[in-house]
Each structure stands twice: as C-alpha cells, then as structure tokens.
Design an enzyme around this catalytic site. Structure first.
Site, PDB file in Angstrom:
ATOM      1  N   LYS A  11      13.288 -30.473 -47.843  1.00  0.00           N
ATOM      2  CA  LYS A  11      15.192 -30.309 -49.017  1.00  0.00           C
ATOM      3  C   LYS A  11      15.012 -29.840 -49.955  1.00  0.00           C
ATOM      4  CE  LYS A  11      17.491 -33.468 -45.661  1.00  0.00           C
ATOM      5  NZ  LYS A  11      18.586 -35.017 -45.295  1.00  0.00           N
ATOM      6  N   TYR A  51      25.487 -29.578 -39.893  1.00  0.00           N
ATOM      7  CA  TYR A  51      25.759 -30.791 -40.122  1.00  0.00           C
ATOM      8  C   TYR A  51      26.786 -31.228 -39.544  1.00  0.00           C
ATOM      9  CZ  TYR A  51      21.384 -32.101 -43.191  1.00  0.00           C
ATOM     10  OH  TYR A  51      19.774 -32.288 -42.701  1.00  0.00           O
ATOM     11  N   PHE A  59      30.747 -38.514 -47.016  1.00  0.00           N
ATOM     12  CA  PHE A  59      29.491 -38.060 -47.757  1.00  0.00           C
ATOM     13  C   PHE A  59      28.830 -36.362 -47.040  1.00  0.00           C
ATOM     14  CE2 PHE A  59      26.699 -40.646 -44.165  1.00  0.00           C
ATOM     15  CZ  PHE A  59      26.236 -39.218 -43.372  1.00  0.00           C
ATOM     16  N   ARG A  87       9.342 -39.611 -37.520  1.00  0.00           N
ATOM     17  CA  ARG A  87       9.934 -39.954 -37.983  1.00  0.00           C
ATOM     18  C   ARG A  87       9.426 -40.970 -39.086  1.00  0.00           C
ATOM     19  NH1 ARG A  87      15.552 -39.271 -37.640  1.00  0.00           N
ATOM     20  NH2 ARG A  87      16.180 -41.687 -37.492  1.00  0.00           N
ATOM     21  N   THR A  93      15.161 -43.312 -44.213  1.00  0.00           N
ATOM     22  CA  THR A  93      16.545 -42.235 -44.434  1.00  0.00           C
ATOM     23  C   THR A  93      16.472 -42.198 -46.577  1.00  0.00           C
ATOM     24  OG1 THR A  93      18.253 -42.320 -42.547  1.00  0.00           O
ATOM     25  CG2 THR A  93      18.755 -41.337 -44.567  1.00  0.00           C
ATOM     26  N   ARG A 104       8.751 -39.848 -46.953  1.00  0.00           N
ATOM     27  CA  ARG A 104      10.109 -39.838 -48.033  1.00  0.00           C
ATOM     28  C   ARG A 104      10.133 -40.806 -49.445  1.00  0.00           C
ATOM     29  NH1 ARG A 104      14.070 -39.949 -43.062  1.00  0.00           N
ATOM     30  NH2 ARG A 104      15.429 -37.956 -43.491  1.00  0.00           N
ATOM     31  N   ASN A 114      16.701 -36.891 -49.614  1.00  0.00           N
ATOM     32  CA  ASN A 114      15.859 -37.942 -49.119  1.00  0.00           C
ATOM     33  C   ASN A 114      14.720 -36.345 -49.089  1.00  0.00           C
ATOM     34  OD1 ASN A 114      16.978 -36.660 -46.945  1.00  0.00           O
ATOM     35  ND2 ASN A 114      17.416 -38.825 -45.781  1.00  0.00           N
ATOM     36  N   HIS A 117      14.631 -33.657 -43.179  1.00  0.00           N
ATOM     37  CA  HIS A 117      15.026 -33.925 -42.670  1.00  0.00           C
ATOM     38  C   HIS A 117      13.798 -33.776 -40.843  1.00  0.00           C
ATOM     39  CE1 HIS A 117      18.122 -33.452 -39.227  1.00  0.00           C
ATOM     40  NE2 HIS A 117      17.104 -32.679 -39.021  1.00  0.00           N
ATOM     41  N   GLU A 128      18.053 -27.890 -33.101  1.00  0.00           N
ATOM     42  CA  GLU A 128      18.496 -27.529 -34.441  1.00  0.00           C
ATOM     43  C   GLU A 128      16.919 -26.138 -34.467  1.00  0.00           C
ATOM     44  OE1 GLU A 128      18.596 -32.132 -36.240  1.00  0.00           O
ATOM     45  OE2 GLU A 128      17.805 -31.636 -36.049  1.00  0.00           O
TER      46      GLU A 128
HETATM   47  P1  CMP Z   1      19.310 -36.607 -42.474  1.00  0.00           P
HETATM   48  O1  CMP Z   1      18.165 -37.355 -42.121  1.00  0.00           O
HETATM   49  O2  CMP Z   1      18.853 -34.449 -43.032  1.00  0.00           O
HETATM   50  O3  CMP Z   1      20.431 -36.364 -41.329  1.00  0.00           O
HETATM   51  C1  CMP Z   1      21.859 -36.849 -42.502  1.00  0.00           C
HETATM   52  C2  CMP Z   1      22.008 -36.702 -43.661  1.00  0.00           C
HETATM   53  O4  CMP Z   1      22.696 -36.995 -44.123  1.00  0.00           O
HETATM   54  C3  CMP Z   1      20.706 -37.922 -44.576  1.00  0.00           C
HETATM   55  O5  CMP Z   1      19.290 -37.173 -43.964  1.00  0.00           O
HETATM   56  C4  CMP Z   1      20.436 -37.768 -46.037  1.00  0.00           C
HETATM   57  O6  CMP Z   1      20.421 -36.527 -46.690  1.00  0.00           O
HETATM   58  C5  CMP Z   1      22.514 -37.976 -45.554  1.00  0.00           C
HETATM   59  N1  CMP Z   1      23.248 -39.428 -46.048  1.00  0.00           N
HETATM   60  C6  CMP Z   1      22.767 -40.039 -45.013  1.00  0.00           C
HETATM   61  N2  CMP Z   1      23.789 -41.051 -45.205  1.00  0.00           N
HETATM   62  C7  CMP Z   1      23.539 -40.762 -46.513  1.00  0.00           C
HETATM   63  C8  CMP Z   1      24.346 -41.142 -47.598  1.00  0.00           C
HETATM   64  N3  CMP Z   1      24.890 -42.739 -47.426  1.00  0.00           N
HETATM   65  N4  CMP Z   1      25.371 -40.537 -48.672  1.00  0.00           N
HETATM   66  C9  CMP Z   1      24.693 -39.234 -48.574  1.00  0.00           C
HETATM   67  N5  CMP Z   1      23.939 -38.622 -47.908  1.00  0.00           N
HETATM   68  C10 CMP Z   1      23.759 -39.423 -46.582  1.00  0.00           C
END
Ligand code: CMP
Length: 140
Positions: A11, A51, A59, A87, A93, A104, A114, A117, A128
């Site tokens: 990212k 998304y 968010f 994962r 996350t 991460r 983070n 993905h 995806e």
């Molecule tokens: P990802 O695994 O790409 O899938 C969904 C994304 O949403 C996640 O990683 C984060 O980057 C984002 N995300 C998830 N929870 C939150 C949150 N509480 N606030 C902001 N971003 C979030």
C-alpha cells in the site's frame, strides 16, 4: 479453479517509506511464488470498486482516499495454503496487535495505513486477482 493463490497490494504508506524491496523479500523468503506483479496507482473509481464490500463502513472514504494517495504494488502469489499462510505472514490488520516479525509489525503505521493487503478467502483472492490482472499477464 486453483485454490493455492492469494492477492496482495503493497500500500501507499509502505511504498512511501521505501519498503517495497523488504516486503517482496519477506514474501519470497516465506515461499510464495510471484505469478503476476505491477507498480500502479489506483483511480478513485478503482479503489471504490475494489473496496466496495466496505462501502457501508465508516472508514470507507478514508480508505479510498488513502489507497489513491500514491502508487501501490499489486501481485498474485502462489503457494500451498496461500490465503491463510499469507495472512499469517502479514499479521493482524492493526499493526499494534500484529505478532513480532510479521510484515505489518515491521512496516505498518496504523490500522488504516497497514502496509499490505491480503485476500481473506480463496474466492476473494480470485476476484481481486482478476480485478487487477488479465490471464495473459499471469505466469504460473
Ligand atoms: P485491508 O486488508 O486492505 O482490507 C480493508 C482495509 O480497510 C484494511 O486493510 C485497512 O487498511 C482498512 N481498515 C480496516 N479497519 C479500519 C479502520 N477501523 N479504520 C481505518 N481503516 C480501516
């Protein structure tokens, strides 16, 4: 249908902090084969579509803004048990909750920024991967 693939994005925060190389090294060291890869920047529409499953989350717009704030690396990866193993490699996350040594924990800034993905199921890995790559750009 193959079930040993996953999809990832490095990212914008991890690209900006200069960690593309470190993250790809960690991925290949963990035994993942790169099937497809590109350096690109998502348009707002692409990020919204990618998304869409999170469209109702508070968010969502922040996520779309962030994912379009700079370039990303998108890739399809192959390995036995790819989705679950990837994962595990990337960690929770929220990097504050991620295990030591995970991507991460090492490279992410926050739950929003983070670093990487990872697909959450075989079905989403296929959806995806198909979103980003044509079959003739995949090299098994
Ligand atoms: P990802 O695994 O790409 O899938 C969904 C994304 O949403 C996640 O990683 C984060 O980057 C984002 N995300 C998830 N929870 C939150 C949150 N509480 N606030 C902001 N971003 C979030």
């Amino acid at each position: 249908m193959t079930t040993n693939r996953t999809f990832t994005m490095i990212k914008p925060d991890a690209v900006e902090s200069g960690n593309i190389g470190n993250i790809i090294q960690a991925i290949t060291d963990a035994g993942f084969k790169i099937v497809a890869m590109k350096y690109t920047k998502l348009s707002t529409q692409e990020a919204k579509d990618f998304y869409a499953v999170h469209a109702e989350r508070p968010f969502y717009l922040e996520l779309v803004d962030y994912m379009t704030s700079g370039p990303i690396v998108a890739a399809i990866l192959e390995k036995e048990n790819a989705v679950a193993d990837f994962r595990k490699l990337i960690g929770s996350t929220d990097p504050a909750e991620a295990e030591e040594g995970t991507i991460r924990k090492l490279y992410a800034e926050s739950k929003a920024k983070n670093a990487v993905h990872g697909s959450d199921s075989d079905e989403n890995a296929r959806i995806e991967g198909d979103f980003h790559f044509q079959p003739d750009h995949c090299f098994a």
